[in-house]
Design an enzyme around this catalytic site. Sequence first.
Site, PDB file in Angstrom:
ATOM      1  N   PRO A   9      -4.855   6.322   2.458  1.00  0.00           N
ATOM      2  CA  PRO A   9      -6.024   6.946   2.202  1.00  0.00           C
ATOM      3  C   PRO A   9      -6.014   7.900   2.307  1.00  0.00           C
ATOM      4  O   PRO A   9      -5.206   8.585   3.511  1.00  0.00           O
ATOM      5  CB  PRO A   9      -8.027   5.770   2.816  1.00  0.00           C
ATOM      6  CG  PRO A   9      -6.706   5.403   3.810  1.00  0.00           C
ATOM      7  CD  PRO A   9      -5.602   4.988   3.607  1.00  0.00           C
ATOM      8  N   ASN A  10      -6.554   8.829   1.117  1.00  0.00           N
ATOM      9  CA  ASN A  10      -6.882  10.279   1.992  1.00  0.00           C
ATOM     10  C   ASN A  10      -5.220  11.366   1.425  1.00  0.00           C
ATOM     11  O   ASN A  10      -5.608  12.403   1.368  1.00  0.00           O
ATOM     12  CB  ASN A  10      -7.084  10.814   3.112  1.00  0.00           C
ATOM     13  CG  ASN A  10      -8.374  10.863   3.171  1.00  0.00           C
ATOM     14  OD1 ASN A  10      -9.235  10.609   2.522  1.00  0.00           O
ATOM     15  ND2 ASN A  10      -9.110   9.747   4.017  1.00  0.00           N
ATOM     16  N   ARG A  17      -6.483  19.086   2.326  1.00  0.00           N
ATOM     17  CA  ARG A  17      -7.013  18.058   3.322  1.00  0.00           C
ATOM     18  C   ARG A  17      -5.653  18.655   4.628  1.00  0.00           C
ATOM     19  O   ARG A  17      -4.642  19.170   3.688  1.00  0.00           O
ATOM     20  CB  ARG A  17      -6.483  16.820   3.345  1.00  0.00           C
ATOM     21  CG  ARG A  17      -5.242  16.228   3.518  1.00  0.00           C
ATOM     22  CD  ARG A  17      -4.934  14.800   2.967  1.00  0.00           C
ATOM     23  NE  ARG A  17      -5.140  14.092   4.811  1.00  0.00           N
ATOM     24  CZ  ARG A  17      -4.895  13.035   5.219  1.00  0.00           C
ATOM     25  NH1 ARG A  17      -3.668  12.502   4.871  1.00  0.00           N
ATOM     26  NH2 ARG A  17      -5.943  12.466   5.878  1.00  0.00           N
ATOM     27  N   ASN A  74       3.059   4.694   3.861  1.00  0.00           N
ATOM     28  CA  ASN A  74       2.812   5.643   4.993  1.00  0.00           C
ATOM     29  C   ASN A  74       1.194   4.767   5.147  1.00  0.00           C
ATOM     30  O   ASN A  74       0.500   5.656   4.449  1.00  0.00           O
ATOM     31  CB  ASN A  74       3.017   6.713   4.697  1.00  0.00           C
ATOM     32  CG  ASN A  74       1.747   8.149   5.621  1.00  0.00           C
ATOM     33  OD1 ASN A  74       0.694   7.653   6.035  1.00  0.00           O
ATOM     34  ND2 ASN A  74       2.130   9.417   4.963  1.00  0.00           N
ATOM     35  N   GLU A  98       8.315   2.749   8.135  1.00  0.00           N
ATOM     36  CA  GLU A  98       7.065   3.537   8.295  1.00  0.00           C
ATOM     37  C   GLU A  98       7.617   5.058   8.456  1.00  0.00           C
ATOM     38  O   GLU A  98       8.212   5.685   8.499  1.00  0.00           O
ATOM     39  CB  GLU A  98       6.483   3.175   9.786  1.00  0.00           C
ATOM     40  CG  GLU A  98       4.925   4.212  10.233  1.00  0.00           C
ATOM     41  CD  GLU A  98       4.654   3.678  11.689  1.00  0.00           C
ATOM     42  OE1 GLU A  98       5.092   3.335  11.903  1.00  0.00           O
ATOM     43  OE2 GLU A  98       3.131   3.389  11.714  1.00  0.00           O
ATOM     44  N   HIS A 100       5.152   9.475   8.312  1.00  0.00           N
ATOM     45  CA  HIS A 100       3.823  10.180   8.605  1.00  0.00           C
ATOM     46  C   HIS A 100       4.651  11.283   8.625  1.00  0.00           C
ATOM     47  O   HIS A 100       5.172  11.898   8.826  1.00  0.00           O
ATOM     48  CB  HIS A 100       3.686   9.946  10.339  1.00  0.00           C
ATOM     49  CG  HIS A 100       3.036   8.088  10.658  1.00  0.00           C
ATOM     50  ND1 HIS A 100       2.320   8.106   9.617  1.00  0.00           N
ATOM     51  CD2 HIS A 100       3.746   7.337  11.458  1.00  0.00           C
ATOM     52  CE1 HIS A 100       1.840   6.372  10.264  1.00  0.00           C
ATOM     53  NE2 HIS A 100       2.393   6.076  11.322  1.00  0.00           N
ATOM     54  N   ARG A 107      -0.729  14.580  18.367  1.00  0.00           N
ATOM     55  CA  ARG A 107      -2.334  14.061  18.105  1.00  0.00           C
ATOM     56  C   ARG A 107      -3.073  13.030  18.668  1.00  0.00           C
ATOM     57  O   ARG A 107      -2.494  13.364  19.930  1.00  0.00           O
ATOM     58  CB  ARG A 107      -2.445  13.446  16.456  1.00  0.00           C
ATOM     59  CG  ARG A 107      -0.969  14.597  16.090  1.00  0.00           C
ATOM     60  CD  ARG A 107      -1.155  15.048  14.268  1.00  0.00           C
ATOM     61  NE  ARG A 107      -3.005  15.105  13.369  1.00  0.00           N
ATOM     62  CZ  ARG A 107      -2.992  14.651  12.015  1.00  0.00           C
ATOM     63  NH1 ARG A 107      -2.184  13.885  11.085  1.00  0.00           N
ATOM     64  NH2 ARG A 107      -4.552  14.518  12.310  1.00  0.00           N
TER      65      ARG A 107
HETATM   66  C1  DQA Z   1      -0.626  10.532   9.026  1.00  0.00           C
HETATM   67  C2  DQA Z   1      -1.109  10.408  10.661  1.00  0.00           C
HETATM   68  C3  DQA Z   1      -2.337   9.556  10.289  1.00  0.00           C
HETATM   69  O1  DQA Z   1      -2.667   9.523  11.490  1.00  0.00           O
HETATM   70  C4  DQA Z   1      -3.322  10.091   9.381  1.00  0.00           C
HETATM   71  O2  DQA Z   1      -4.730   9.616   9.539  1.00  0.00           O
HETATM   72  C5  DQA Z   1      -2.981  10.433   7.847  1.00  0.00           C
HETATM   73  C6  DQA Z   1      -1.843  10.850   7.803  1.00  0.00           C
HETATM   74  C7  DQA Z   1       0.112  11.343   8.536  1.00  0.00           C
HETATM   75  O3  DQA Z   1       1.412  10.840   7.229  1.00  0.00           O
HETATM   76  O4  DQA Z   1       0.665  12.252   9.257  1.00  0.00           O
HETATM   77  O5  DQA Z   1      -4.123  10.625   6.955  1.00  0.00           O
HETATM   78  O6  DQA Z   1      -0.224   8.842   8.670  1.00  0.00           O
END
Ligand code: DQA
Length: 145
Positions: A9-10, A17, A74, A98, A100, A107
């Site tokens: 998501p997002n 963003r 991701n 995985e 990110h 964070r």
């Molecule tokens: C993320 C890190 C996650 O904590 C966050 O919720 C994201 C993006 C990253 O790619 O850094 O949406 O997965």
Amino acid sequence: MRILVLNGPNLNMLGIREKHIYGTQTYDDLTDEILDLCEKEQITVEVIQSNHEGELVDQIQQAYFNDTDAIVINPAAYTHTSVAILDALKAVNLPTVEVHLSDVSQREDFRQISYAGMACEKTIMGKGFAGYTEAILYLKAKYQK
Ligand code: DQA
């Protein structure tokens, strides 16, 4: 070799963003970079993004049935909440990395747990788009038949 790149998501909002965290490049830029790399490396790739947990589970299951060799995932925010995605990854038992974009280890506390990561053989974080390249090349080197 066939790889699924799955984004949660997002991530479709990249470039819009929180640019100070995720940068100014867009999701299309990310997709283009992955497609170009995979064409060059002769990897068959599917790049999929969904804002929906169940859709991500469906895509992981689908990877098993369409003979995908490996997954780059991701899971975005679902990283930190989704036992369903963890269970799906365990169910298909495909080599998974995985990724990110940001360095989640630096964070908030609530980002310090990764359920999906428990089913992944490697985690790459904090390298932006380059993390996907590293993940794909790692899987190719290790699993290409
Ligand atoms: C993320 C890190 C996650 O904590 C966050 O919720 C994201 C993006 C990253 O790619 O850094 O949406 O997965």
